[in-house]
Write a protein that holds these residues in place. Structure first.
Motif, PDB file in Angstrom:
ATOM      1  N   LEU A 260       0.839  -1.199   0.000  1.00 55.52           N
ATOM      2  CA  LEU A 260       0.000   0.000   0.000  1.00 55.52           C
ATOM      3  C   LEU A 260       0.880   1.257   0.000  1.00 55.52           C
ATOM      4  N   ALA A 261       1.898   1.245   0.855  1.00 57.21           N
ATOM      5  CA  ALA A 261       2.803   2.393   0.934  1.00 57.21           C
ATOM      6  C   ALA A 261       3.551   2.568  -0.383  1.00 57.21           C
ATOM      7  N   LYS A 262       3.994   1.443  -0.976  1.00 59.33           N
ATOM      8  CA  LYS A 262       4.804   1.550  -2.188  1.00 59.33           C
ATOM      9  C   LYS A 262       3.986   1.898  -3.435  1.00 59.33           C
ATOM     10  N   VAL A 263       2.698   1.597  -3.426  1.00 57.26           N
ATOM     11  CA  VAL A 263       1.873   2.070  -4.539  1.00 57.26           C
ATOM     12  C   VAL A 263       1.893   3.596  -4.527  1.00 57.26           C
ATOM     13  N   GLY A 264       1.864   4.170  -3.318  1.00 55.95           N
ATOM     14  CA  GLY A 264       1.927   5.622  -3.191  1.00 55.95           C
ATOM     15  C   GLY A 264       3.272   6.192  -3.593  1.00 55.95           C
ATOM     16  N   SER A 265       4.359   5.568  -3.109  1.00 56.53           N
ATOM     17  CA  SER A 265       5.680   6.163  -3.335  1.00 56.53           C
ATOM     18  C   SER A 265       6.297   5.779  -4.675  1.00 56.53           C
TER      19      SER A 265
ATOM     20  N   LEU B 156      -5.938  -4.183  -1.498  1.00 57.74           N
ATOM     21  CA  LEU B 156      -6.703  -3.767  -2.681  1.00 57.74           C
ATOM     22  C   LEU B 156      -7.884  -2.886  -2.267  1.00 57.74           C
ATOM     23  N   GLN B 157      -8.581  -3.298  -1.204  1.00 57.14           N
ATOM     24  CA  GLN B 157      -9.730  -2.508  -0.743  1.00 57.14           C
ATOM     25  C   GLN B 157      -9.286  -1.120  -0.287  1.00 57.14           C
ATOM     26  N   ALA B 158      -8.132  -1.073   0.417  1.00 61.27           N
ATOM     27  CA  ALA B 158      -7.620   0.223   0.880  1.00 61.27           C
ATOM     28  C   ALA B 158      -7.243   1.098  -0.314  1.00 61.27           C
TER      29      ALA B 158
ATOM     30  N   ALA C 260     -13.716  -6.970  -5.476  1.00 61.46           N
ATOM     31  CA  ALA C 260     -12.901  -5.906  -4.885  1.00 61.46           C
ATOM     32  C   ALA C 260     -12.189  -5.086  -5.968  1.00 61.46           C
ATOM     33  N   GLY C 261     -12.267  -5.536  -7.213  1.00 65.09           N
ATOM     34  CA  GLY C 261     -11.676  -4.756  -8.302  1.00 65.09           C
ATOM     35  C   GLY C 261     -10.380  -5.318  -8.860  1.00 65.09           C
TER      36      GLY C 261
END
Lengths: 127, 120, 170
Positions: free
Chosen positions: B40-45, B66-68, B96-97
């Motif tokens: 989750l953090a690395k999708v952002g960074s 994925l939900q987050a 969930a996509g």
């Protein structure tokens, strides 16, 4: 038959106690594993213990291990009461010496069915 | 294209990377994450173009990740690589996509099939 | 969330399934073979023959919780577990293997085999993360399905074993 219900939630103790009394059990309650052991050490040794997993002071797994280390309590049947989020840890509780488990939320029928399997339904509930 | 691979098993991350290469997807930048929270953090960074994620991981599972992501507005393409390929899990993943679910064990053909429409 | 329909629960009231009613050795063997080909290597064959008893055993397992509750346990010798780890890591295999590498690789094999065993069982179940070490003891001898296989001449056994004790006779 007698049952000890160990849970740190008073509401959950009431629910489980209510179901067991409805089936004809005489019950006692304890707020965590250590209190449960106190009841047993006091000489009130029931046929059935329903024990929560996550509790302060002494959790369900520690309680099961403590009970299994005392041969005098070997005949007692232990049923773990656990929630969905803990459910993959159930096998550890069973390996420590629990006999059965139910996952919250459960119905009175679910408890009754498990007790029937274990041969632990008081006579009046069988009929 | 940048691909983020999330799995708590380092060995499995390497096997996924190797299989990607064998399937012909070999000139992509790879970023690794060791659980859902890390992913989750690395999708952002890291801003990956695709996430390939295990399902069962400590800290945060793949589906929770994925939900987050989706509830925070991210639409990064996301697929599962998991040992649990039951119809129930596939349905949960799709709801969930997730774009696809690759069940372990897999091989390069499985990867080609799942990824050919996703990776250019 | 798991919802179990009344009919299923009612059947559950009369008996509790043991693993031999739900899966057979041939299915476990075929699941294991698929996992070996994909993870260990395409030429890696598992031969369904009992081998020498394992010395210095190490186990990896995952737990399954659902209509049937128990563990999927792989057991082999420590050296064989290291060899498996090297096969999985291929060119990334370090000169000296750390215990952590073996736990990771051998645990991941249990995860893949266990995940597929879980998928072959009826109903919906949960799967734990893999664990590595000394295997949990079977609780009920009737609730075990075990296959003994040979990989590169070394014994690898897979035991799908229930976590619940036998029901009292009544």
């Amino acid at each position: 038959m007698r049952a000890l219900v160990i849970d740190d939630s008073r509401a959950m103790r009431r629910i489980v106690t209510g179901i067991l009394e409805g089936l004809g059990y005489e019950t006692q309650q304890a707020g965590h594993g250590r209190e449960g052991l106190d009841v047993l050490e006091g000489g009130w040794v029931p046929e059935l213990v329903c024990v929560d997993w996550n509790m302060p002071v002494m959790d369900g797994l520690q309680f099961v291990s403590a009970v299994r280390s005392n041969p005098a309590w070997r005949a007692m049947t232990i049923m773990m009461v656990t929630s969905e989020s803990e459910h993959t840890q159930i096998v550890r509780a069973l390996a420590a010496g629990a006999h059965e488990y139910v996952i919250k939320p459960f119905t009175a029928d679910a408890i009754r069915d498990k007790l029937a399997l274990l041969g632990l339904l008081p006579q009046e509930a069988v009929l | 294209m940048k691909i983020l691979i999330a799995d708590d098993s380092r060995v499995m991350r390497q096997i996924v990377i190797r299989t990607l290469r064998q399937a012909g997807f070999d000139d992509h930048e790879i970023v690794e994450a060791e659980d859902g929270a890390d992913a989750l953090a690395k999708v952002g960074s890291e801003k990956p173009d695709l996430v390939l994620s295990d399902w069962n991981m400590p800290n945060m599972t793949g589906i929770e990740c994925l939900q987050a992501l989706r509830s925070s507005g991210s639409s990064v393409p996301f697929g599962f690589v998991t040992s649990e390929g039951s119809p129930e899990m596939r349905e949960k993943a799709a709801n969930a996509g997730a774009l696809f679910l690759i069940a372990k064990p897999f091989n390069e053909d499985t990867f080609q099939e799942a990824l050919s429409g996703v990776i250019a | 969330m798991t919802t179990i329909d009344t009919g299923e629960r009612r059947r559950g009231a009369e008996s509790r399934p043991v693993i031999t009613e739900l899966i057979d050795g041939a299915t476990i063997e075929s699941i294991a073979q698929d996992a070996w080909i994909a993870l260990v290597g395409e030429e890696e064959v598992l031969v369904p023959l009992p081998g020498e008893p394992v010395t210095d055993p190490v186990s990896s397992w995952v737990d399954v919780v659902g209509p049937w509750t128990g563990s999927v346990v792989l057991t082999t010798g420590r050296r064989t577990a290291e060899e498996l780890t090297r096969a999985l890591l291929q060119e990334h295999s370090p000169e000296v293997l750390e215990d952590e590498d073996v736990a990771d690789a051998f645990g991941e094999i249990a995860n893949v085999v266990g995940g597929n065993v879980k998928a072959a069982l009826p109903g919906s179940s949960g799967l734990s993360l893999p664990d590595v070490g000394e295997a949990p003891a079977p609780r009920n001898p009737d609730d075990v399905c075990r296959v003994d296989l040979l990989w590169r001449g070394e014994t690898v056994s897979i035991s799908v074993q229930g976590a619940l004790p036998a029901l009292p006779a009544h």
